[in-house]
Write an enzyme that holds these catalytic residues in place. Sequence first.
Site, PDB file in Angstrom:
ATOM      1  N   LEU A 160       0.817  -1.215   0.000  1.00  0.00           N
ATOM      2  CA  LEU A 160       0.000   0.000   0.000  1.00  0.00           C
ATOM      3  C   LEU A 160       0.852   1.268   0.000  1.00  0.00           C
ATOM      4  CD1 LEU A 160      -2.857  -1.117   2.405  1.00  0.00           C
ATOM      5  CD2 LEU A 160      -2.916  -0.929  -0.094  1.00  0.00           C
ATOM      6  N   TYR A 161       1.938   1.269   0.757  1.00  0.00           N
ATOM      7  CA  TYR A 161       2.855   2.407   0.700  1.00  0.00           C
ATOM      8  C   TYR A 161       3.390   2.554  -0.719  1.00  0.00           C
ATOM      9  CZ  TYR A 161       6.996   5.307   1.347  1.00  0.00           C
ATOM     10  OH  TYR A 161       7.942   6.288   1.226  1.00  0.00           O
ATOM     11  N   ASN A 162       3.817   1.430  -1.306  1.00  0.00           N
ATOM     12  CA  ASN A 162       4.327   1.473  -2.674  1.00  0.00           C
ATOM     13  C   ASN A 162       3.270   2.034  -3.622  1.00  0.00           C
ATOM     14  OD1 ASN A 162       6.418   0.073  -1.479  1.00  0.00           O
ATOM     15  ND2 ASN A 162       5.914  -1.890  -2.398  1.00  0.00           N
ATOM     16  N   SER A 164       0.747   3.955  -2.982  1.00  0.00           N
ATOM     17  CA  SER A 164       0.475   5.379  -2.757  1.00  0.00           C
ATOM     18  C   SER A 164       1.489   6.255  -3.469  1.00  0.00           C
ATOM     19  CB  SER A 164       0.452   5.689  -1.250  1.00  0.00           C
ATOM     20  OG  SER A 164       1.757   5.681  -0.689  1.00  0.00           O
TER      21      SER A 164
END
Length: 263
Positions: A160-162, A164
């Site tokens: 999810l960080y990636n 975003s």
Amino acid sequence: MLKGKIAIVSGAAQGLGEAFARRLAQEGATVLAFDVQDRIESVATRIADETGATVVGLQADVSKRADVEKVVAAAAELGGIDILVNNAGTWRRTPVDTSWDQAVEDFDFIMDTNFKGVLMLTRACVPHMKTRGSGDIVNISTYYVLPARSDGTNSPDTDLYNASKWALNGFTDAWSKALAEFNIRVNALCMGATDTPMLRGLFPDKQLPADMAKVVMQPAQIAQLMMDLFSDGRTGENIGAWVGYPVELGPRKEAHKRISGVA
């Protein structure tokens, strides 16, 4: 260089955000620095004392529309908005095999700040930049979105960080094209390992491994890269910064390479 300019920096209570706010103030800009942490006011006061610039600290959450509107109104009262640094970001491990409930909670936690917050804050600032006749928007991304120069990029347990940060590519590209006629430039800084509280939080006792500590980039280097970007005047580009390589703009890229960096 920035005397008379007014800048907003999100996530400015520590790390990169604090470095951006300090560098802008050193160059003579009036800075509105905000963060969810209540220490932001003392950080802003310290930067103001160090630089002699006007630095206003405001506690606010970029993921909340009312807070975004409060920040932009406060900046407008200072005289307008010329620079926006979309630095606020959050991170957590999000393995792909977590439960549905956990995955949805993680999605909201990360995307509300890293993506929706950038959308809301930028859209609120753009009308003020149009009034000023120019502007600079800098989205803080990651080297994950550029061709890998080392192992460990796009870790599989941070999907999810990636996502975003990859999503920011769409904003950077589209906004740069849409806002060019108003002399508003939109770029992203995409750095690798930089000595910040977020990075240190990955290690026991928040201490960087000795081999990493020797080579890791410093926030002040990325802040200088931001200043170089303002002077350069390019738009619509992901500017990479990698450990072990010079921290510099490099030549302007062809249109099809500005965001992804690939042929």
